[in-house]
Design an enzyme around this catalytic site. Structure first.
Site, PDB file in Angstrom:
ATOM      1  N   LYS A  15      -8.758   4.193   8.440  1.00 31.46           N
ATOM      2  CA  LYS A  15      -9.439   4.213   9.741  1.00 31.46           C
ATOM      3  C   LYS A  15      -8.455   4.414  10.887  1.00 31.46           C
ATOM      4  O   LYS A  15      -8.669   5.249  11.750  1.00 31.46           O
ATOM      5  CB  LYS A  15     -10.209   2.897   9.968  1.00 31.46           C
ATOM      6  CG  LYS A  15     -11.331   2.660   8.975  1.00 31.46           C
ATOM      7  CD  LYS A  15     -12.181   1.449   9.365  1.00 31.46           C
ATOM      8  CE  LYS A  15     -11.406   0.142   9.347  1.00 31.46           C
ATOM      9  NZ  LYS A  15     -11.014  -0.313   8.009  1.00 31.46           N
ATOM     10  N   ARG A  89     -18.201  -5.350  12.089  1.00 31.68           N
ATOM     11  CA  ARG A  89     -17.845  -5.650  10.710  1.00 31.68           C
ATOM     12  C   ARG A  89     -18.902  -6.504  10.039  1.00 31.68           C
ATOM     13  O   ARG A  89     -18.755  -6.828   8.853  1.00 31.68           O
ATOM     14  CB  ARG A  89     -16.536  -6.438  10.716  1.00 31.68           C
ATOM     15  CG  ARG A  89     -15.343  -5.695  10.154  1.00 31.68           C
ATOM     16  CD  ARG A  89     -14.182  -6.651  10.274  1.00 31.68           C
ATOM     17  NE  ARG A  89     -13.029  -6.302   9.522  1.00 31.68           N
ATOM     18  CZ  ARG A  89     -12.033  -5.554   9.954  1.00 31.68           C
ATOM     19  NH1 ARG A  89     -12.101  -4.966  11.124  1.00 31.68           N
ATOM     20  NH2 ARG A  89     -10.977  -5.374   9.210  1.00 31.68           N
ATOM     21  N   ARG A 128       2.018  -0.191   3.310  1.00 34.05           N
ATOM     22  CA  ARG A 128       1.839   0.212   4.709  1.00 34.05           C
ATOM     23  C   ARG A 128       2.844  -0.509   5.612  1.00 34.05           C
ATOM     24  O   ARG A 128       3.076  -1.700   5.490  1.00 34.05           O
ATOM     25  CB  ARG A 128       0.420  -0.137   5.155  1.00 34.05           C
ATOM     26  CG  ARG A 128       0.239   0.036   6.657  1.00 34.05           C
ATOM     27  CD  ARG A 128      -1.188   0.079   7.029  1.00 34.05           C
ATOM     28  NE  ARG A 128      -1.841  -1.217   6.926  1.00 34.05           N
ATOM     29  CZ  ARG A 128      -3.113  -1.391   7.261  1.00 34.05           C
ATOM     30  NH1 ARG A 128      -3.846  -0.386   7.663  1.00 34.05           N
ATOM     31  NH2 ARG A 128      -3.653  -2.583   7.148  1.00 34.05           N
ATOM     32  N   ARG A 154       2.366  -6.135   7.932  1.00 35.56           N
ATOM     33  CA  ARG A 154       1.363  -7.099   8.369  1.00 35.56           C
ATOM     34  C   ARG A 154       1.226  -8.263   7.399  1.00 35.56           C
ATOM     35  O   ARG A 154       1.213  -8.072   6.188  1.00 35.56           O
ATOM     36  CB  ARG A 154       0.011  -6.396   8.542  1.00 35.56           C
ATOM     37  CG  ARG A 154      -0.071  -5.620   9.848  1.00 35.56           C
ATOM     38  CD  ARG A 154      -1.280  -4.744   9.911  1.00 35.56           C
ATOM     39  NE  ARG A 154      -2.504  -5.416   9.456  1.00 35.56           N
ATOM     40  CZ  ARG A 154      -3.692  -4.840   9.474  1.00 35.56           C
ATOM     41  NH1 ARG A 154      -3.817  -3.601   9.941  1.00 35.56           N
ATOM     42  NH2 ARG A 154      -4.742  -5.482   9.040  1.00 35.56           N
ATOM     43  N   ARG A 165      -9.403  -9.575   1.960  1.00 34.65           N
ATOM     44  CA  ARG A 165     -10.001  -8.644   2.918  1.00 34.65           C
ATOM     45  C   ARG A 165     -11.005  -7.722   2.227  1.00 34.65           C
ATOM     46  O   ARG A 165     -12.044  -7.389   2.789  1.00 34.65           O
ATOM     47  CB  ARG A 165      -8.901  -7.830   3.605  1.00 34.65           C
ATOM     48  CG  ARG A 165      -8.188  -8.661   4.657  1.00 34.65           C
ATOM     49  CD  ARG A 165      -6.817  -8.133   4.966  1.00 34.65           C
ATOM     50  NE  ARG A 165      -6.846  -6.814   5.558  1.00 34.65           N
ATOM     51  CZ  ARG A 165      -5.843  -5.947   5.487  1.00 34.65           C
ATOM     52  NH1 ARG A 165      -4.736  -6.269   4.841  1.00 34.65           N
ATOM     53  NH2 ARG A 165      -5.937  -4.786   6.069  1.00 34.65           N
TER      54      ARG A 165
END
Ligand code: ADP
Length: 207
Positions: A15, A89, A128, A154, A165
């Site tokens: 995203k 969400r 990431r 992160r 998640r």
């Protein structure tokens, strides 16, 4: 003409990477509740109870997120439209957004779902890294960051948090798909492939 677009997809579906393209194309700001929460975290203004929820990979309560978005949509740069990334969400968030938009006389143009199979997601997230100076997103293997970049891994990109998640997505966010499908706003885009290939599919879906 305004452009109001929502990007939906599981964590790691791309995203943030694709948001940049859509925002440039339409000249609209990207509104990412995750980025806003992380900015508040860095500034030390995020309520510690929300910080703990975020770092664990669970969802921050709807009321707090809706307040955040309500405030953001009052800013001037959202007049000609905006892209929502990571919001809504949950179905209550989607309903709150509908109410906010109708109060402003605005309407949603499209909800784009980035479709990526579960097996690929974890690998993407664990590798990431974000450049804290430029905000650019990298992948250690497929899109390595330049030397000297100030990288953030992160807290919620660690494997166990990634699974939390994913579960939150499946339990709460996936319910948005039928919600928007019933309003004939949903457009599905295959999110597997190189970022450019996915961008081309997005472009076609938004044409
Ligand atoms: P992702 O890369 O998983 O899409 P984000 O950067 O959008 O993650 O969000 C990171 C975290 O911030 C979420 O796991 C959640 O704790 C919190 N968060 C962001 N947006 C929302 C939202 N709309 N509702 C509830 N929590 C949110």
């Amino acid at each position: 003409m305004t452009h109001i677009v929502i990007l939906v997809g599981p964590p790691g579906s791309g995203k943030g990477t694709q948001a940049e393209f859509i925002c440039k194309k339409f000249g609209i700001p990207q509104i990412s509740t995750g980025d806003m929460l992380r900015a508040a975290k860095r500034a030390g203004t995020l309520d510690p109870k929300y910080l703990a929820i975020m770092d664990s990979g669970k969802l921050v309560p709807d009321e707090a997120i809706i307040e955040l978005i309500d405030g953001r949509l009052k800013e001037d740069d959202t007049k000609d439209g905006f892209l929502l990334d990571g919001f809504p969400r949950t179905v209550p968030q989607a309903e709150a957004l509908d109410a906010l938009l109708s109060k402003k006389g605005l309407k949603l143009d499209a909800v784009v779902q980035l479709d990526v199979p579960r097996e690929l997601l974890e690998e993407r997230l664990v590798n990431r890294r974000t450049d804290l100076n430029t905000g650019k997103i990298y992948h250690l293997l497929y899109n390595p960051p330049p030397e000297g970049a100030k990288l953030e891994h992160r807290a919620d990109d660690m494997p166990d948090k990634v699974r939390t998640r994913q579960s939150a997505y499946e339990a709460q966010t996936a319910a948005l798909l039928p919600y928007y499908e019933a309003k004939a706003l949903l457009r599905r885009v295959d999110g597997v492939g190189k970022p450019d290939e996915v961008t081309a599919r997005l472009e076609a879906a938004l044409a």
